[in-house]
Design a protein around this motif. Structure first.
Motif, PDB file in Angstrom:
ATOM      1  N   ARG A   1       0.642  -1.355  -0.033  1.00  0.00           N
ATOM      2  CA  ARG A   1      -0.058   0.093   0.128  1.00  0.00           C
ATOM      3  C   ARG A   1       0.868   1.375   0.083  1.00  0.00           C
ATOM      4  NH1 ARG A   1      -4.354  -0.215   4.669  1.00  0.00           N
ATOM      5  NH2 ARG A   1      -4.855   2.017   3.905  1.00  0.00           N
ATOM      6  N   HIS A   2       2.030   1.338   0.636  1.00  0.00           N
ATOM      7  CA  HIS A   2       2.611   2.487   0.894  1.00  0.00           C
ATOM      8  C   HIS A   2       4.199   2.658   0.153  1.00  0.00           C
ATOM      9  CE1 HIS A   2      -0.466   3.241   3.891  1.00  0.00           C
ATOM     10  NE2 HIS A   2      -0.145   2.170   4.537  1.00  0.00           N
ATOM     11  N   SER A   3       4.397   1.808  -0.792  1.00  0.00           N
ATOM     12  CA  SER A   3       5.639   1.535  -1.309  1.00  0.00           C
ATOM     13  C   SER A   3       5.661   1.171  -2.664  1.00  0.00           C
ATOM     14  CB  SER A   3       6.672   0.973  -0.654  1.00  0.00           C
ATOM     15  OG  SER A   3       6.426  -0.380  -0.569  1.00  0.00           O
ATOM     16  N   ARG A   4       6.949   1.574  -3.577  1.00  0.00           N
ATOM     17  CA  ARG A   4       7.073   0.892  -4.824  1.00  0.00           C
ATOM     18  C   ARG A   4       8.179  -0.008  -4.996  1.00  0.00           C
ATOM     19  NH1 ARG A   4       3.763   3.785  -8.556  1.00  0.00           N
ATOM     20  NH2 ARG A   4       2.868   5.412  -7.881  1.00  0.00           N
ATOM     21  N   ALA A   5       8.062  -0.686  -3.978  1.00  0.00           N
ATOM     22  CA  ALA A   5       9.408  -1.755  -3.994  1.00  0.00           C
ATOM     23  C   ALA A   5       9.244  -2.791  -4.793  1.00  0.00           C
ATOM     24  CB  ALA A   5       9.136  -2.325  -2.519  1.00  0.00           C
ATOM     25  N   GLY A   6      10.458  -3.152  -5.175  1.00  0.00           N
ATOM     26  CA  GLY A   6      10.755  -4.037  -6.191  1.00  0.00           C
ATOM     27  C   GLY A   6      11.345  -5.315  -5.667  1.00  0.00           C
ATOM     28  N   ARG A   7      11.697  -5.426  -4.374  1.00  0.00           N
ATOM     29  CA  ARG A   7      12.084  -6.425  -3.785  1.00  0.00           C
ATOM     30  C   ARG A   7      11.898  -6.231  -2.158  1.00  0.00           C
ATOM     31  NH1 ARG A   7      16.708  -5.081  -6.799  1.00  0.00           N
ATOM     32  NH2 ARG A   7      17.769  -4.277  -4.839  1.00  0.00           N
TER      33      ARG A   7
END
Length: 413
Positions: A345-351
């Motif tokens: 919900r709160h990040s655009r993480a890739g890993r």
């Protein structure tokens, strides 16, 4: 009226409409019963002032001065009335934590002083230090002290009681009694007045304790309701946060697959249906208060949901799960759920890397993603998770950095 009606209504009419004393008493709470007992103990004792004055009059060893005796007897009625009013005002003031009202106090003190003076004039002739003289002078202020016991502290009542006793001792000596007799009269009278006032003071103190216990029970009930509301809100957030985020991700993925005409859209829609059914079941468990988590299941679910959202996920230390007790598994399961919800919900993480480490005395869960974190206050999810961990003897920390965000949850092994 026939016999049946007579038996039902009684010879003198129906008694069903008249509440019995037992029913009236049983309808009161314990604090109300003790308050009634205390209040009417005050009123009942203070109302005996006229009867006591008659007894004092009858104990006179010498014929009293009739005009003064008449004033004394009439004054005792006024003493009873003003003392009852003072006690009533004092009990009301104590309930609202105020001081003794000045008007009723001054009126009762003035009436008591005049009645005591009439008692001295009526019974002062003859034997110095006679019981009629001592109690004729001491009874009116004793009633005022008793009424004031509803508010006055112990130290004030003691000073006032022995002050009245000392004044009576001086009076006895002034009328011709030996100083030793006056001293004994002062001590005995002062002690008697003080103990009388303190006895009523003790009953008021008991009433205060019962009221405080009742208030405490009310606060405990409110806290229990607030705690249950907090549990429900926390569980609902934890349950629905991740599942709704997963449904949103899978819906976007299914829509993209349909637009591109690729296979797999039906599989994603089926996954949405499965997550929705799981959410419904978990919400029902939250409502019933039986919601629990399984750490192994949460780790597997986290891997699946994150990969579906395009986040590369690795899980290390799954073998530690089997060595953990149920309380540790439950709270760490909530930690995994909250961490995954925040990633979605709160990040655009890739890993995202999830690691479970057994450090002997404690087990540490570390969840790290490669999205930049910003320092700031926790939201409701992390706050609730911190409360869960604290209740289990653990702790929650977060470490936002320029290129990563790490959540660390530690609980006793």
């Amino acid at each position: 009226m026939d016999r049946a009606a007579t038996g039902r209504h009684g010879r003198y009419g129906s008694m069903a409409a008249v509440p019995t004393v037992a029913r009236w008493w049983s309808d009161r709470t314990d604090p109300q019963r003790i308050e009634l007992y205390t209040r009417w103990s005050f009123y009942g004792w203070l109302a005996t002032a006229p009867l006591l004055s008659v007894g004092i009059h009858g104990s006179a060893e010498q014929p009293p001065d009739q005009p003064a005796a008449t004033v004394f007897l009439a004054g005792s009625v006024a003493v009873a009335l003003t003392a009852v009013l003072l006690a009533r005002a004092g009990l009301a003031a104590r309930l609202t934590r105020r001081t003794l009202p000045r008007g009723p106090a001054l009126a009762a003190a003035a009436v008591a002083l005049l009645t005591s003076a009439a008692g001295v004039l009526a019974y002062g002739e003859g034997v110095p230090g006679s019981p009629a003289l001592v109690w004729g002078a001491g009874m009116p202020p004793a009633m005022v002290l008793t009424a004031a016991a509803a508010v006055w502290p112990t130290r004030t009542l003691t000073r006032a009681g022995f002050g009245v006793g000392g004044a009576i001792g001086v009076l006895v000596v002034a009328l011709g009694a030996p100083p030793a007799v006056g001293a004994v009269q002062a001590v005995v009278t002062g002690a008697a007045l003080t103990l009388l006032a303190l006895a009523f003071r003790f009953s008021v103190r008991v009433l205060d304790v019962v009221r405080e216990m009742e208030r405490t029970r009310g606060v405990q009930a409110q806290l229990a309701v607030a705690e249950e509301r907090l549990r429900f809100a926390r569980d609902l957030h934890d349950v629905m946060g991740r599942n709704l985020s997963a449904i949103a991700v899978k819906s976007q993925l299914a829509g993209e697959l349909v637009r591109r005409g690729r296979a797999g859209a039906a599989e994603e829609v089926a996954g949405i249906s499965r997550i929705a059914e799981e959410s419904l079941r978990e919400v029902r468990e939250v409502v019933r208060g039986y919601r629990a988590t399984d750490l192994a299941g949460e780790l597997a679910g986290a891997r699946s949901v994150l990969r579906s959202a395009g986040v590369a996920c690795t899980v290390e230390g799954e073998a530690v799960v089997g060595r953990l007790g149920e309380p540790a598994q439950v709270v760490l399961g909530w930690a995994v759920r909250e961490a995954v919800t925040n990633v979605l919900r709160h990040s655009r993480a890739g890993r995202c890397a999830i690691a479970l480490t057994d450090e002997g005395e404690q087990v540490v869960l570390t969840v790290t993603n490669d999205a930049a974190g910003t320092p700031g206050p926790w939201g409701s999810g992390l706050t609730g998770l911190g409360e869960r961990l604290a209740a289990a003897g653990g702790r929650l920390t977060t470490r936002p950095a320029a290129g990563s965000f790490t959540l660390v949850a530690a609980v006793p092994a």
